[in-house]
Scaffold this active site. Sequence first.
Site, PDB file in Angstrom:
ATOM      1  N   LYS A 173       4.083   8.099 -19.075  1.00 50.84           N
ATOM      2  CA  LYS A 173       3.529   8.656 -17.836  1.00 50.84           C
ATOM      3  C   LYS A 173       4.241   8.081 -16.620  1.00 50.84           C
ATOM      4  CE  LYS A 173      -0.342   7.096 -15.118  1.00 50.84           C
ATOM      5  NZ  LYS A 173      -0.628   7.945 -13.971  1.00 50.84           N
ATOM      6  N   CYS A 194      -6.144   6.338  -8.742  1.00 53.04           N
ATOM      7  CA  CYS A 194      -7.127   5.339  -9.157  1.00 53.04           C
ATOM      8  C   CYS A 194      -7.466   4.403  -8.002  1.00 53.04           C
ATOM      9  CB  CYS A 194      -6.584   4.523 -10.330  1.00 53.04           C
ATOM     10  SG  CYS A 194      -6.460   5.433 -11.872  1.00 53.04           S
ATOM     11  N   ILE A 220       1.860   1.792   1.280  1.00 51.34           N
ATOM     12  CA  ILE A 220       3.175   2.398   1.052  1.00 51.34           C
ATOM     13  C   ILE A 220       4.166   1.980   2.133  1.00 51.34           C
ATOM     14  CG2 ILE A 220       2.213   4.355  -0.209  1.00 51.34           C
ATOM     15  CD1 ILE A 220       2.646   5.991   2.383  1.00 51.34           C
ATOM     16  N   ASP A 221       3.884   0.872   2.805  1.00 50.53           N
ATOM     17  CA  ASP A 221       4.772   0.445   3.889  1.00 50.53           C
ATOM     18  C   ASP A 221       6.190   0.155   3.410  1.00 50.53           C
ATOM     19  OD1 ASP A 221       3.421  -1.775   2.597  1.00 50.53           O
ATOM     20  OD2 ASP A 221       4.375  -3.089   4.055  1.00 50.53           O
ATOM     21  N   ASP A 241      -0.829  -3.196 -15.945  1.00 51.76           N
ATOM     22  CA  ASP A 241      -1.411  -2.047 -16.641  1.00 51.76           C
ATOM     23  C   ASP A 241      -1.925  -2.395 -18.039  1.00 51.76           C
ATOM     24  OD1 ASP A 241      -1.168  -0.291 -14.570  1.00 51.76           O
ATOM     25  OD2 ASP A 241       0.536   0.814 -15.384  1.00 51.76           O
ATOM     26  N   VAL A 289      -0.982  -8.779  -9.137  1.00 51.79           N
ATOM     27  CA  VAL A 289      -0.308  -7.566  -8.655  1.00 51.79           C
ATOM     28  C   VAL A 289      -1.224  -6.724  -7.773  1.00 51.79           C
ATOM     29  CG1 VAL A 289       0.907  -5.463  -9.347  1.00 51.79           C
ATOM     30  CG2 VAL A 289       1.192  -7.568 -10.680  1.00 51.79           C
TER      31      VAL A 289
END
Length: 433
Positions: A23, A120, A127-128, A308, A330
Amino acid sequence: MEQIIVHGGNTKLEGTVKIEGAKNAVLPILAATLLAEEGVTTLKNVPILSDVFTMNQVIKHLNVAIDFDEDANEVTIDATQPLGIEANYEYVSKMRASIVVMGPLLARNGHAKVAMPGGCAIGKRPIDLHLKGFQALGAKIIQKNGYIEAIADELIGNTIYLDFPSVGATQNIMMAAVRAKGTTIIENVAREPEIVDLANILNKMGANVIGAGTETMRIEGVDKLHAVEHSIVQDRIEAGTFMVAAAMTEGNVLIEEAISEHNRPLISKLTEMGAIIEEEENGIRVIGPKHLKPTDVKTMPHPGFPTDMQAQMTAIQMFAEGTSIVTETVFENRYQHLEEMRRMNADLKIDGNIAVINGGNELQGAAVEATDLRAAAALILVGLRANGITRVSNLKYLDRGYYEFHKKLQKLGANVERVNDEKIEEKQATTVI
């Protein structure tokens, strides 16, 4: 509403499981196909996931012809017509990864407009870094009314240092830089296998990307890219999830086509817990121990332990004989699944980004709700060993990253089923817990 119902207690998983395409690789690669001004791109080994359908719709609404042959796991993309500049809000708002169309649109059009992404609910995830990268290449950034615009008459190569090795920022900047004039050097980049897979297809398309998988990437800009055929790398997180499932159920499972090099930190931790991990010609075999030992985990950017896999590790740590400590470095707010596990009699404490898990409690099945993609899988895994029946709801998250998860578990011997509202009511009327 649908639920996955798990009848747990004495589950031992045995057999072979097939892993899908990744994914986290296919989504940016779908975005990368926007760069192909000539020909029709064919992507193989594409997983059938809700996020893939969402990204397909984002791309389709940019004036791209796209077709998903689910039987063959293949997507064909014709992006030869002039592209739109604005990614459709309806789909972008559903999925954070859709922000990666911005780099290709900026490279191809000199103009990209994207709604602030959804997905999620795992922390802020700003997103800087993406925007700083675009600015370093010469783009003007406008943020207004929930949209982000990037505009550039011409992109010029530059040296860019990422304050954090963000996967999304690395991907977005890569895809913008392949069409920038001159040389771009990106330092402190993400090194995940999915980054390498993206670089591989970009290079097939005619780009010149050097150093993917290392801390520094060098990109020589080119004038044009073309369509290619490419097979998506196997999903290391799905593979890791089944490795954990086998280890925690005293199972014996061959994870087909799993790549051991992509899961070294997990293999190390499962070995510490007593599992036997064997590399075979066609995958990885995991044999679970009778007694699980505790182990500590600290999530890190690749090649460290992947965030993850954090939720799935907490699932197995619940059954270890002793105390395990998890440190999440993270993302913040990624312990929501532990509150659901408390409903199952888990003994744990959370202090900021640290979770202390006291294993060995008798866990009991309960009605729990998935709070994100990996939490959904983790709750199902706990249900395999918890006594009684576990009902996991909010399956929209599970469908974003796992294809027919319950059917794969069934094939390995688990007593699990996916039911809709009507069947849930029927079972609740006839089942005594």
